[in-house]
Design an enzyme around this catalytic site. Structure first.
Site, PDB file in Angstrom:
ATOM      1  N   GLY A 251       0.807  -1.216   0.000  1.00  0.00           N
ATOM      2  CA  GLY A 251       0.000   0.000   0.000  1.00  0.00           C
ATOM      3  C   GLY A 251       0.835   1.259   0.000  1.00  0.00           C
TER       4      GLY A 251
ATOM      5  N   HIS B 255       4.471   1.744  -7.978  1.00  0.00           N
ATOM      6  CA  HIS B 255       3.490   0.665  -7.907  1.00  0.00           C
ATOM      7  C   HIS B 255       2.594   0.678  -9.156  1.00  0.00           C
ATOM      8  CE1 HIS B 255       4.048   1.455  -3.409  1.00  0.00           C
ATOM      9  NE2 HIS B 255       4.361   0.192  -3.508  1.00  0.00           N
TER      10      HIS B 255
ATOM     11  N   LYS C 206      13.368  -2.376  -8.085  1.00  0.00           N
ATOM     12  CA  LYS C 206      13.936  -1.629  -6.969  1.00  0.00           C
ATOM     13  C   LYS C 206      14.311  -2.596  -5.853  1.00  0.00           C
ATOM     14  CE  LYS C 206      11.847   1.035  -3.776  1.00  0.00           C
ATOM     15  NZ  LYS C 206      12.607   0.871  -2.514  1.00  0.00           N
ATOM     16  N   ASP C 207      13.480  -3.614  -5.666  1.00  0.00           N
ATOM     17  CA  ASP C 207      13.771  -4.651  -4.682  1.00  0.00           C
ATOM     18  C   ASP C 207      14.364  -5.842  -5.435  1.00  0.00           C
ATOM     19  OD1 ASP C 207      12.313  -3.568  -2.074  1.00  0.00           O
ATOM     20  OD2 ASP C 207      11.067  -3.107  -3.790  1.00  0.00           O
TER      21      ASP C 207
END
Ligand code: AMP
Length: 281
Positions: A31, A37, A149-150
């Site tokens: 969230g 996202h 990014k991760d």
């Protein structure tokens, strides 16, 4: 757009779509949605007929003393952003159903999850892998989209999917950045203006390391130093700057002879930020 709060209802909806020949895509999130996202949502909509965004602040991926309680929760804004982005359903499960208080079954990836963020956060990827598998078993996706990014998270999830024969295709999405280069993150809102400005040094460091790599520098330690110096000069605290093979996350050879991941975790004030770039010889 439906808001689905139970695992049984999520499974029923996905099975119903799949019976009608529709491919289901899942974008797992915690969230506090931002353009990073939403870029995953766009990719998912291109790869599937129905897009589910899960919103779940996963308690099992936070260690003791980390920011679980403070983690921003902005469901109303997230719901509106999802509706505007063409999401078909939000899966917003109850924490007690997702992770029972006496949960005693875990997915532990034992190789890729050890270095980088796994060093300082030894149970983080156990929590990520377990809950991502639970999300897959709820949403039953044909495809799931994660952000680079991760990068370590993507590697761990891909390995889990391979090792456990999970029937889902994993897609990895490029890093979305603010105009000044800072990678978008829900945690950026922890930054006051001064550390927020200083945090742009992460991207500057990665960009100069990439440029030096492009000019022929192949020494991983020298590339790591370039990033570290940029961050420390701006007053940031480096948790790690580490250059590793992009596929198995083992330390990169000197000279770098295969695609490498140059990954950073650094702290600016209360925020621990991560970022990375891929170096391809
Ligand atoms: P989070 O809500 O932080 O757990 O992130 C949910 C998903 O969005 C993960 O797959 C992240 O890698 C991805 N993501 C977060 N920030 C970005 C970004 N700036 N660019 C691309 N993907 C991102």
């Amino acid at each position: 757009m439906d808001i689905i709060t139970t695992i049984a209802e999520m499974q029923r909806q996905s099975r119903d779509w799949q019976r009608r020949g529709l491919r289901v895509g899942l974008v797992p999130t915690m969230g506090c949605l931002h353009a990073g996202h939403l870029s995953l949502v766009d990719i998912c909509r291109g790869a599937a007929d129905r897009t589910v965004v899960s919103i779940f602040v996963n308690p099992t991926q936070f260690g003791p003393g980390e920011d679980l309680d403070a983690y921003p929760r902005t469901f109303d804004a997230d719901r509106m952003a999802c509706a505007a982005a063409g999401v078909d359903a939000i899966f917003f499960p109850d924490p007690a159903e997702m992770v029972p208080a006496d949960n005693s079954t875990w997915v532990v990836e034992e190789s890729l999850s050890r270095p980088l963020c796994g060093r300082d956060r030894p149970t983080h990827f156990r929590g990520v892998a377990t809950v991502v598998l639970k999300l897959f078993l709820a949403a039953l996706p044909d495809v799931a989209v994660f952000g680079r990014k991760d990068a370590q998270q993507v590697a761990v999830i891909r390995r889990m999917v391979r090792d456990l024969n999970v029937p889902v295709t994993i897609r990895a999405a490029p890093i979305v950045r603010e105009p000044d280069g800072l990678a978008m993150s829900s945690r950026n809102r922890y930054l006051d203006p001064e550390p927020r400005q200083a945090a742009t040094s992460i991207y500057r460091g990665l960009t100069s390391a990439s440029a030096r790599f492009g000019a022929g520098l192949r020494d991983p330690a020298a590339l790591e130093r370039t990033v570290r110096e940029a961050i420390e000069a701006a007053g940031g605290h480096v948790d790690y700057v580490d250059c590793r093979n992009a596929d198995d996350l083992q330390p990169a050879a000197n000279p770098i002879d295969r695609p490498a991941l140059l990954a950073v975790a650094a702290r600016f004030g209360p925020a621990r930020l991560i970022d990375n770039t891929t170096l391809s010889p």
